[in-house]
Write a protein that holds these residues in place. Structure first.
Motif, short mmCIF file in Angstrom:
data_model
loop_
_atom_site.label_atom_id
_atom_site.label_comp_id
_atom_site.label_asym_id
_atom_site.label_seq_id
_atom_site.Cartn_x
_atom_site.Cartn_y
_atom_site.Cartn_z
N ILE A 1 40.70 21.01 32.02
CA ILE A 1 41.28 22.26 32.54
C ILE A 1 42.26 22.78 31.50
N ILE A 2 42.06 24.01 31.06
CA ILE A 2 43.00 24.62 30.12
C ILE A 2 43.93 25.55 30.89
N ASP A 3 45.23 25.36 30.70
CA ASP A 3 46.22 26.18 31.40
C ASP A 3 46.60 27.37 30.53
N GLY A 4 46.26 28.58 30.98
CA GLY A 4 46.61 29.78 30.23
C GLY A 4 47.59 30.63 31.02
N GLY A 5 48.31 30.02 31.98
CA GLY A 5 49.26 30.78 32.80
C GLY A 5 48.54 31.50 33.94
N PRO A 6 49.33 32.18 34.81
CA PRO A 6 48.72 32.89 35.93
C PRO A 6 47.87 34.07 35.46
N CYS A 7 46.79 34.36 36.20
CA CYS A 7 45.89 35.47 35.81
C CYS A 7 46.59 36.80 36.05
N THR A 8 46.44 37.73 35.12
CA THR A 8 47.17 38.99 35.26
C THR A 8 46.45 40.00 36.15
N VAL A 9 45.12 39.96 36.21
CA VAL A 9 44.40 40.89 37.09
C VAL A 9 44.30 40.29 38.49
N GLY A 10 43.87 39.05 38.60
CA GLY A 10 43.95 38.33 39.87
C GLY A 10 42.81 38.53 40.85
N VAL A 11 41.95 39.52 40.64
CA VAL A 11 40.71 39.62 41.43
C VAL A 11 39.55 39.59 40.44
N GLU A 12 38.36 39.23 40.94
CA GLU A 12 37.21 39.07 40.07
C GLU A 12 36.80 40.40 39.44
N SER A 13 35.90 40.28 38.46
CA SER A 13 35.47 41.48 37.73
C SER A 13 34.67 42.43 38.63
N THR A 14 34.68 43.68 38.24
CA THR A 14 33.79 44.67 38.84
C THR A 14 32.38 44.37 38.32
#
Ligand code: AMP
Ligand code: MG
Length: 354
Positions: free
Chosen positions: A188-201
């Motif tokens: 598991i690579i930790d890149g911090g919290p996701c900035t968009v937070g919902v899945e792609s269109t």
């Protein structure tokens, strides 16, 4: 063990800290050395949880059917649900798709990298397990630099669904992944919290008027500005057309009750069961709900009412409510524009337990 001599409150705190420490041990920071290790793990057929701007993904070599099969097993995901293939740049698109329709080319040039998946005719080399047997494939180039580096170091394209058990809320931090799939992934690579937070269109580009398969992190308005009209699928779609359209999805364990905008302020307190919490879009709404005294807890998606922040917080807030043990969650629809459409879509699916 020494821990047995402690009183029960202290003992539970110690156990909680030990468990937390164990999960943190599973996470690798995003140093270049770790990203290279993640890339070569993928190249060797392993499965790696990677941060993207939308949600955390569980990635495998898209050309390796056995590696991809391990993703389905880890997630308990039905094999009729196709995966999105992630590329490090638009130049890798031709390794995955047979043909890029002109409107898709326009979107790739203007909106990639970003939270936009385009469904196009697939190349023969993409295994059936990736596309659930369809002759099309969904492709995306994520904007998260960590995701792009890992894909680049893997030297391949990476098939990756969200890194959560099928049907549950998607993970927006590395810790969410560790807690739910920690024992089933290789890294598991930790890149911090996701900035968009919902899945792609997700847009199906194989039709003259492209079809919206899933509203998501890329606002539909931006897509329409570039390529004009979009079509929305018939209400009663066959499940295999795009399982992102399964009604129940992204669901917390709690029952989520979804109301129209403004309806929660008028709710009859007698109708609200015990152990209920509410999601408020912004601080003024939270204040109104507090005054109504119906709920044990009110979670605020974005104190200032910022749609981007609300989307980024949505899944983490649903998880927090689950972890706090609430059995019912009340929510309202948000204004249906931009990312608001994706938020309303996820709230709707979370409210539909099959
Ligand atoms: P997830 O990986 O969980 O974000 O979900 C990926 C979603 O993308 C699927 O559930 C589908 O809705 C959509 N998708 C991926 N590939 C295709 C495809 N070839 N045709 C239609 N929809 C697709
Ligand atoms: Mg998913």
């Amino acid at each position: 063990m020494a821990i047995l001599g402690l009183d029960s409150d202290v003992r539970s705190i110690v156990i909680f800290r030990l468990i937390r420490y164990f999960f943190i041990m599973l996470l690798l920071d995003s140093s270049d050395q770790n990203l290279r290790a993640a890339g070569s793990a993928i190249a060797q057929g392993k499965i790696v949880a990677i941060p993207t701007e939308t949600v955390y993904g569980l990635g495998a070599d898209a050309f390796n059917a056995q590696a991809v099969a391990r993703i389905f097993a880890a997630k308990n995901r039905p094999t009729f649900d196709p995966l999105i293939v992630h590329v490090a740049s638009a130049s890798a698109l031709d390794t995955v798709v047979r043909l890029v329709p002109p409107k898709a080319r326009i979107l790739v040039e203007a909106l990639w990298p970003g939270p936009l998946t385009l469904v196009m005719p697939k190349r023969e080399v993409i295994p059936d397990i990736v596309t659930a047997g369809l002759d099309t494939v969904g492709v995306r180039c994520p904007s998260h630099p960590v995701a792009r580096k890992i894909i680049e170091y893997s030297g391949t394209a990476v098939a990756a669904p969200s890194a959560n058990p099928f049907g549950y809320i998607s993970p927006t931090t590395a810790m969410h992944v560790a807690k739910q799939l920690g024992d089933r992934v290789d890294m598991i690579i930790d890149g911090g919290p996701c900035t968009v937070g919902v899945e792609s269109t997700v847009i199906d580009m194989t039709h003259e008027i492209p079809i919206v398969l899933r509203p998501g992190g890329m606002p539909l308005e931006r897509i329409e500005e570039l390529i004009g009209e979009l079509a929305f699928p018939e209400k009663e779609l066959k499940v295999f057309a795009s399982p992102g359209q399964l009604k129940s999805h992204y669901a917390p364990h709690a029952d989520l009750l979804l109301f129209e905008e403004g309806a929660l302020a008028r709710i009859d307190p007698a109708s609200v069961p015990a152990h209920a919490a509410a999601l408020a879009f912004d601080a003024p709404m939270a204040e109104r709900l507090r005054e109504s005294a119906c709920f044990d807890m009110i979670y605020v998606l974005s104190p200032k009412g910022n749609m981007l922040e609300a989307a980024a917080n949505l899944f983490a807030v649903m998880r927090t409510a689950d972890e706090a043990g609430f059995s019912t969650l009340y929510a309202e629809r948000v204004p249906d524009a931009g990312l608001g459409r994706a938020i309303n879509d996820r709230l709707y699916r979370a409210s539909k337990k099959s």
